[in-house]
Design a protein around this motif. Sequence first.
Motif, PDB file in Angstrom:
ATOM      1  N   PRO A  26       0.832  -1.209   0.000  1.00 11.30           N
ATOM      2  CA  PRO A  26       0.000   0.000   0.000  1.00 11.30           C
ATOM      3  C   PRO A  26       0.857   1.246   0.000  1.00 11.30           C
ATOM      4  O   PRO A  26       2.056   1.199   0.260  1.00 11.30           O
ATOM      5  N   LYS A  42       1.212  -9.650   3.570  1.00 11.66           N
ATOM      6  CA  LYS A  42       1.185  -8.347   4.223  1.00 11.66           C
ATOM      7  C   LYS A  42       1.952  -7.368   3.372  1.00 11.66           C
ATOM      8  O   LYS A  42       2.878  -7.696   2.675  1.00 11.66           O
ATOM      9  N   CYS A  43       1.589  -6.131   3.468  1.00  8.70           N
ATOM     10  CA  CYS A  43       2.122  -5.128   2.564  1.00  8.70           C
ATOM     11  C   CYS A  43       3.579  -4.849   2.815  1.00  8.70           C
ATOM     12  O   CYS A  43       4.346  -4.691   1.897  1.00  8.70           O
ATOM     13  N   THR A  91      -7.472  -1.425   1.010  1.00  7.06           N
ATOM     14  CA  THR A  91      -7.893  -2.345   2.071  1.00  7.06           C
ATOM     15  C   THR A  91      -9.380  -2.158   2.359  1.00  7.06           C
ATOM     16  O   THR A  91      -9.833  -2.336   3.494  1.00  7.06           O
ATOM     17  N   LYS A  94     -10.942  -4.991   4.048  1.00  9.27           N
ATOM     18  CA  LYS A  94     -10.155  -5.413   5.209  1.00  9.27           C
ATOM     19  C   LYS A  94      -9.065  -6.418   4.858  1.00  9.27           C
ATOM     20  O   LYS A  94      -8.471  -7.043   5.737  1.00  9.27           O
ATOM     21  N   THR A  95      -8.783  -6.588   3.581  1.00  9.93           N
ATOM     22  CA  THR A  95      -7.620  -7.326   3.103  1.00  9.93           C
ATOM     23  C   THR A  95      -7.040  -6.534   1.937  1.00  9.93           C
ATOM     24  O   THR A  95      -7.755  -5.767   1.277  1.00  9.93           O
ATOM     25  N   GLU A  96      -5.775  -6.724   1.659  1.00 12.27           N
ATOM     26  CA  GLU A  96      -5.132  -5.968   0.585  1.00 12.27           C
ATOM     27  C   GLU A  96      -5.466  -6.556  -0.775  1.00 12.27           C
ATOM     28  O   GLU A  96      -5.445  -7.769  -0.964  1.00 12.27           O
ATOM     29  N   GLU A  97      -5.779  -5.664  -1.723  1.00 13.76           N
ATOM     30  CA  GLU A  97      -6.049  -6.079  -3.087  1.00 13.76           C
ATOM     31  C   GLU A  97      -5.869  -4.875  -4.003  1.00 13.76           C
ATOM     32  O   GLU A  97      -5.938  -3.723  -3.577  1.00 13.76           O
ATOM     33  N   GLU A 362      -0.775  -6.714  15.132  1.00  9.00           N
ATOM     34  CA  GLU A 362      -0.876  -7.663  14.032  1.00  9.00           C
ATOM     35  C   GLU A 362       0.124  -8.795  14.264  1.00  9.00           C
ATOM     36  O   GLU A 362       1.295  -8.542  14.568  1.00  9.00           O
ATOM     37  N   SER A 411      -7.711 -13.086   9.144  1.00 12.96           N
ATOM     38  CA  SER A 411      -7.815 -13.129   7.686  1.00 12.96           C
ATOM     39  C   SER A 411      -6.757 -14.050   7.113  1.00 12.96           C
ATOM     40  O   SER A 411      -5.674 -14.225   7.687  1.00 12.96           O
TER      41      SER A 411
END
Length: 794
Positions: A26, A42-43, A91, A94-97, A362, A411
């Motif tokens: 991100p 994870k980013c 996000t 609530k997840t990265e995409e 996290e 997640s």
Amino acid sequence: MEGPLTVLILTVGRSYDRLIHTDNRPSRVTRIAEPSAIRGRKCMKASSIYFSATCAAAAIAIGSSSPLHAQSDAPAQAASDVDAIGEIIVTAQKTEEKLSRAPLAVTALTGDALAKNHITDASSLASSVPSMNFGMYGGTARLAIRGVGFNSINAGAEGRVAYYTDGIYFSRPATALSGFYDVARVEILRGPQGTLYGRNATGGALNVITADPTSDLSGYFTQTIGNYNLFTEEGAVSGPLSDTVSGRLAVKIVNRDGYGKNYGTGNDVDNAATQSVRAKLRFEPSAETTITAAFDYHHENDRNYGGHYGGQAYPAVFPVMLSTLLTRQQLGGPIPPTVRDFDSLIDPSNRRTFYGASLTVEHDLSFATLKSITAYRHSNYTDKYADGTGDATPLTNSEKANQISQELQLSGDSDTFRWVGGVYYFRERINGHVDIPLGVDLLNLLGLGPIPASPNGYVHGYWAGGIGKTETVAGYGQATWKITPELELTGGLRYAWERHKVKDSVQFDFSAMTTPNPLSSALFTPAPRSDSETSFTPKATLSYFFAPDSTFYVTVAKGYKSGGFDLGATQLTPYNPEKLWDYEAGVKTRLFGGRVQANLAAFYYDYSNLQVSVIIGNIVNTKNAAKARSYGFEGEIQAILAPGLRLDLNGSYLNAKFKDFITANTDLVGAPVLNYKGNTLPQSPKWQGQAGFEYTHDLASGSLRLRGDVNYSSRIHFSPFNIRTISQGEFTKFDASIDYIGGSDKWQVGLFVKNITDKTTIASATANSFLASNSLLSYIDPPRTYGVTATVRF
């Protein structure tokens, strides 16, 4: 009438730069920060930050401002470097995409895009987002998306667009006026988000993601100087404190003279004097665990947010505002010269303090990621102002609230499934009231007397308020089945339990005020009441990826807005939750080697149990009194037309109508009960859009960037009764800027002008009661503003 050609020309949009992230990380605010590790999906491993007092003092001493803080996300791109639209990692679910593969209508603006367009708050953001409208009342933000907005005037009311910062829900609508600073990106989700976001996300959600600590010593400082004696400083310093601890400190200060003048006192109005600070500490005890602690504080003390006299809402009933027929001694006063001015012996007063703390943990479990978000928020504000002319009906809005929240998320991602689930707890206590003392001479002029004389010229008048408590517990889950590499099916469900408690009072009293205490013996206080409710908010989405970065999706989703009690309405039974079903289809595609990005969506809403304000006796109540349906389409297009030349478009069409709304016009005394079926929902312009052209030219040293934007909106109604005087007619506004970016990208200087033609428009308006002659209480958008901005980075 707007035909297709007109709409094509006028559906215009600001640019939001798409930064390229080849490793699916991100956005980060500090350009020179480099990733230290990548864990699974994870980013980015939490960076460390150096944060000595010397560096902090140096950064603040240099001064700071908003325009370039997010440009440190990546170097300003020269014309020869730009050959494709960059990708953004979001996000929103609530997840990265990737934004281009996220199967929902979401607009994401990086910090660089916010800076280039001089977007500093939710008000200036709205014009860059399809189907989004911004309004204001009594110092509270009225955010609306696709015609689903906020129209209550009672203390303690909640909006229909959920406002989040770093994953934390900000319940109080007033906090959305506090502005942006040191932001990595902003995500605006359009459509109900009941599954992942829950309560009060009927219209959508606005997520502000602030900058995180960096692994290297870095920072920026921006100074903006403009007309109306504007001085804005913004800056941040970031770096490592040890091998495992990093930190970041960001500050923003705004001082500005007013856009208007109070001719009764000689002081300016709608000025600004705000201070904001945010600190983050990040601890990485291991490669699997990251702990982030954050604290933020915001303060205002000025004469902002006052409601202006905008004329007569119903001139056939009250041709003039009766207070203008009274002398100063009788608490009257003349109509001010312009709508931006006041003529009162009472200056508008805005006092507000917001602060909060959070702890985010996290932990990578190898098969999944566990995340905990613990937060506390405090808000306290009081706004006081007359109705723009005279002092016979001064209004005070006051609210103090405390909230705590806890969310646990789990997640994961595999070859077959991608999933996220969690539990959520929220508790809030609100103490708020509305106070309107009434002038004796005005009441006698209205024929409500004879009212005896009072020492200060006022009777106790109207007071409504009390203490409200909300508690909610929810569980949610959403899973995506990867049926084939091209086809995915997503299903989600949220179950929530919510309880409301209220202890409130109301008075409407014509007895003389003999002390400063606004309360009298006529105060009515019923027994405390409570109520609970449950909700199910499902979602189903089918996605088809017809190209690597191209998606077609169809969605069915449900949203809801909580029920409850109005503070001060003293209603014995609560109003029920609203329900909205969304049927939506969209496509996102990248064309011509990534030089064009197009995001399109069409939707149909079935909206029931609408919460609308009605007046019973002299008391404002919320009732479930309406049904509505809405449909429309919206689009966003970014295109590289030639080396250095970029086009940004966004626009929307919205048809939002009541299906059933049987009531009397609550503005008028004795109005008949009618069915307002077919009326347009408030804050629902039929057409709106923007277009922006940007050209970047390489120089021998550095580059020159020129940008121009145009923004159009058709008529916006602010009243469900669609009274033409309580609306803003169609308008077009223009902005422009020019920036020089140094060759090393360590500094930048630019000129900007917004609202070039100095168009006067109304952000929102409401009709006062007959006691104030049904005058219009109007909130005005900023006039033409211009200035110079300079930024240095290290």
